[in-house]
Write a protein that holds these residues in place. Structure first.
Motif, short mmCIF file in Angstrom:
data_model
loop_
_atom_site.label_atom_id
_atom_site.label_comp_id
_atom_site.label_asym_id
_atom_site.label_seq_id
_atom_site.Cartn_x
_atom_site.Cartn_y
_atom_site.Cartn_z
N LEU A 228 0.61 -1.02 0.15
CA LEU A 228 0.10 -0.07 0.01
C LEU A 228 0.98 1.35 0.23
O LEU A 228 0.17 2.28 -0.22
N ALA A 229 2.10 1.23 0.21
CA ALA A 229 3.29 2.37 0.13
C ALA A 229 2.33 3.38 1.26
O ALA A 229 2.32 4.44 0.90
N LEU A 230 2.48 2.61 2.57
CA LEU A 230 1.78 3.65 3.56
C LEU A 230 2.92 4.31 4.27
O LEU A 230 3.58 4.28 5.19
N VAL A 231 3.23 5.69 3.66
CA VAL A 231 3.95 6.85 3.92
C VAL A 231 3.28 7.86 3.94
O VAL A 231 2.30 8.11 3.25
N PRO A 232 3.96 8.93 4.77
CA PRO A 232 3.13 10.51 4.72
C PRO A 232 2.86 10.85 3.39
O PRO A 232 1.83 11.77 3.31
N GLU A 233 3.64 10.75 2.42
CA GLU A 233 3.30 11.38 0.85
C GLU A 233 1.94 10.94 0.63
O GLU A 233 1.37 11.61 -0.21
N ASN A 234 1.31 9.63 1.00
CA ASN A 234 0.10 9.20 0.36
C ASN A 234 -0.83 9.38 1.56
O ASN A 234 -1.87 8.79 1.32
N GLY A 235 -0.68 10.09 2.53
CA GLY A 235 -1.68 10.66 3.63
C GLY A 235 -2.03 9.45 4.73
O GLY A 235 -2.94 9.77 5.65
N LEU A 236 -1.40 8.32 4.80
CA LEU A 236 -1.54 7.36 5.85
C LEU A 236 -0.10 6.97 6.48
O LEU A 236 0.96 6.86 5.81
N ARG A 237 0.14 6.68 7.52
CA ARG A 237 1.32 5.87 7.95
C ARG A 237 0.97 4.90 9.22
O ARG A 237 -0.12 5.04 10.03
N LEU A 238 1.21 3.67 8.98
CA LEU A 238 1.25 2.39 9.95
C LEU A 238 2.33 2.39 10.56
O LEU A 238 3.20 2.05 10.44
N SER A 239 2.05 2.48 11.89
CA SER A 239 3.00 2.64 13.00
C SER A 239 2.95 1.31 13.95
O SER A 239 2.21 0.84 14.24
N SER A 240 4.30 0.89 14.34
CA SER A 240 4.50 -0.25 15.09
C SER A 240 4.86 0.47 16.55
O SER A 240 5.63 1.13 16.64
N VAL A 241 3.80 -0.04 17.46
CA VAL A 241 4.20 0.51 18.98
C VAL A 241 4.45 -0.45 19.69
O VAL A 241 3.79 -1.19 20.10
N TYR A 242 5.70 -0.22 20.11
CA TYR A 242 6.58 -1.17 20.92
C TYR A 242 5.51 -2.06 22.14
O TYR A 242 5.48 -1.10 22.83
#
Length: 265
Positions: free
Chosen positions: A204-218
């Motif tokens: 999905l190319a989940l980066v801010p350039e595309n408006g979304l970010r998928l984060s791993s929360v330790y």
């Protein structure tokens, strides 16, 4: 609208039906989870009122089947005697829309049913479409697109993507993600979940350039957030007045237009 009441105790089932039927909705009853699956396969429903402790197939297992097979619709209201906070949280994070403990108050059940069905009607009008950032997820035909371009996902990858899109901004624990997607809690030593998360993030190319970010929360889990699109910032810079762009005070290096958090995982 059509409401399915899944309850193995006929007395409790009739009590719920007596509240919902006068609201003008069609009522269908099922005595166990397997019967409910047969009914849900055969005809559409707008709301499922669901007990947790059912024979053959638990209410939680039925919830998993509904979300994996049918998507975000129908709405699911747990009506159960399980009162522990952990049970409520687990049910809501796994895709339940509301949770009410027995014995219920007539007015409260009626109010919650009406609220859920109003929400279902609005979502039905929208065609099961979830838009976030530059993406569009269609739960009805199980597709995801980025700025109109379709993204090819496996069924499991789509289930995982739909879970995050339907819970934007919410921290989902590994337990909830694994149960909601695989129907069981995965072995802590297994890399299955991490591998699927990696593939979804890459495809999905989940980066801010595309408006979304998928984060791993330790030690906690994962969260899908809407973030400012880098393309929007760049486009805005192109429309600045020439005099302002030429001013030493307002000039900036290309790096200054990089969105905040660009390097965030």
């Amino acid at each position: 609208m059509r409401v399915l009441i899944v309850e193995d105790d006929p007395v409790h089932a009739k009590a719920a039906a007596r509240v919902v039927a006068p609201l003008g909705h069609e009522i269908v009853e099922a005595g166990d989870g397997e019967e409910a699956v047969r009914l849900l396969r055969s005809a559409p429903f707008d709301l499922v009122i669901l007990d947790w402790l059912l024979p053959r197939m638990s209410g939680f297992e039925l919830l998993y089947w509904i979300r994996r097979t049918l998507g975000a619709s129908p709405a699911v209201l747990f009506l159960t005697s399980k009162v522990l906070d952990d049970d409520v949280v687990l049910a809501m994070e796994a895709g339940a829309d509301d949770y009410l403990v027995k014995p219920f108050r007539v007015a409260e059940l009626a109010s919650r049913v009406n609220a859920l069905l109003r929400r279902t009607r609005r979502e039905s009008d929208a065609g099961g479409l979830v838009c976030a950032g530059d993406y569009a997820l269609n739960a009805l035909d199980r597709t995801v697109s980025l700025r109109g371009a379709p993204i090819e996902l496996t069924p499991k990858e789509f289930d995982l993507t739909a879970l995050f899109f339907n819970n934007l901004g919410k921290l989902l624990s590994r337990k909830v993600v694994s149960i909601s997607t695989w129907g069981r809690e995965l072995d802590p030593a297994s890399r299955t979940l991490d591998t699927h998360i990696y593939r979804v993030r890459q495809k999905l190319a989940l980066v801010p350039e595309n408006g979304l970010r998928l984060s791993s929360v330790y030690t906690h889990g994962y969260r899908l957030d809407v973030v400012p699109s880098g393309r929007s910032h760049a486009a805005a810079s192109l429309h600045r007045p020439v005099a302002q762009a030429a001013s030493p005070a307002s000039s900036a290096s290309p790096a200054s237009f990089m969105p905040a958090g660009f390097a965030y995982e």
